[in-house]
Design an enzyme around this catalytic site. Structure first.
Site, PDB file in Angstrom:
ATOM      1  N   HIS A   1       0.840  -1.204   0.000  1.00 42.90           N
ATOM      2  CA  HIS A   1       0.000   0.000   0.000  1.00 42.90           C
ATOM      3  C   HIS A   1       0.877   1.257   0.000  1.00 42.90           C
ATOM      4  CE1 HIS A   1      -2.778  -2.918   2.157  1.00 42.90           C
ATOM      5  NE2 HIS A   1      -3.512  -2.524   1.131  1.00 42.90           N
TER       6      HIS A   1
ATOM      7  N   GLY B   1      -2.720  -1.987  -7.130  1.00 40.61           N
ATOM      8  CA  GLY B   1      -1.596  -2.916  -7.205  1.00 40.61           C
ATOM      9  C   GLY B   1      -1.909  -4.129  -8.072  1.00 40.61           C
TER      10      GLY B   1
END
Ligand code: PAF
Length: 266
Positions: free
Chosen positions: A34, A146
């Site tokens: 993150h 991601g």
């Protein structure tokens, strides 16, 4: 770092900024993966906004939802250290003031019937609903996601097209431990031994066949496998195993925890 729990307050703060906004949606339990998204946003946008919201509508398994790690205080500290400008952590009733029974639906086509879509019915509708709502609240220039959730990126791209959104989706590479385990909030539920066993996923990408990969997972403590698949990286259409360029994707359970990962072979 500014903190908001109410959409209206977040919106009035962001509206007056007049700056380019990078947005990183998360479900919390933040890790280096993150933080790499935050870093990517910071390097390209004036203002970085991160949301933390464990979205109930994307969990097809209620037990998985109940067990999802919640670490808000630690998350806020990590975001502060990472230089995030704004964090939005709404409640369920703030996000879904009219409940979750009658939500918008998205025509995701075959993306919803393959891989994660097949094994987690309704999951991608829930992801689209919440990302769409968050984008309306934040109105970012760029959205950062991601590649560990490779199919999710394709689904969100499709949702952006369906909603005629001008937001640019920026895909960032999967972040791994030094040994190769893809970072995931779910790893927090694994024992140290299971984390070592889970490396069979990373090693398995080098095996020549789907059956060898599956056998290796089972030999290394995985109790069940949803899929090991080989697809075209652009279209996600299935192709002969290992025929390059291709994307190998895996979803399997260890210690009752469902892990997913993927690797492009070029
Ligand atoms: O990838 C996630 O963490 C979630 O699916 C997302 C994109 C934050 C939506 O809840």
């Amino acid at each position: 770092m500014k903190q908001f729990q109410k959409t209206s307050e977040l919106q009035s703060y962001l509206k007056s900024s007049g700056k380019s906004i990078g947005f990183v949606p998360t479900m919390g339990a933040l890790h280096e993966g993150h933080l790499a998204l935050i870093e990517a946003s910071r390097s390209a946008c004036d203002l970085t906004v991160c949301s933390i919201f464990v979205n109930p509508t994307q969990f097809n398994d209620p037990t998985d939802f109940d067990k999802y790690p919640v670490t808000l205080e630690a998350d806020l500290e990590k975001l502060q250290e990472a230089g995030c400008d704004v964090v939005f952590y709404p409640s369920v009733s703030e996000m879904y003031p009219n409940g979750t029974a009658d939500l918008k639906s998205y025509d995701l086509g075959f993306l919803e019937t393959i891989l994660e879509g097949k094994y987690r019915p309704g999951h991608f509708q829930g992801v689209c609903v919440v990302v769409d709502l968050l984008l309306q609240a934040v109105q970012p220039t760029k959205l950062y996601m991601g590649e560990k959730d490779y199919q999710q990126i394709a689904v969100v791209q499709k949702m952006l097209e369906l909603t005629n959104s001008s937001v640019e989706l920026v895909r960032c590479p999967t972040v791994r431990s030094a040994e190769g385990l893809a970072l995931s909030s779910r790893n927090a539920r694994l024992s140290e031994e299971q984390k070592v066993q889970a490396l069979a996923i990373y090693k398995g990408f080098n095996l020549p066949s789907e059956s060898a990969f599956k056998q290796s997972l089972l030999d290394n403590g995985f109790e069940s496998i949803d899929y090991v698949a080989c697809v075209d990286p652009q279209t996600l259409q299935e192709k002969p195993y290992g025929e390059k360029p291709c994307l190998i994707l895996v979803a399997a359970f260890i210690g009752g925890v469902r892990l997913i990962d993927n690797k492009t072979l070029s």
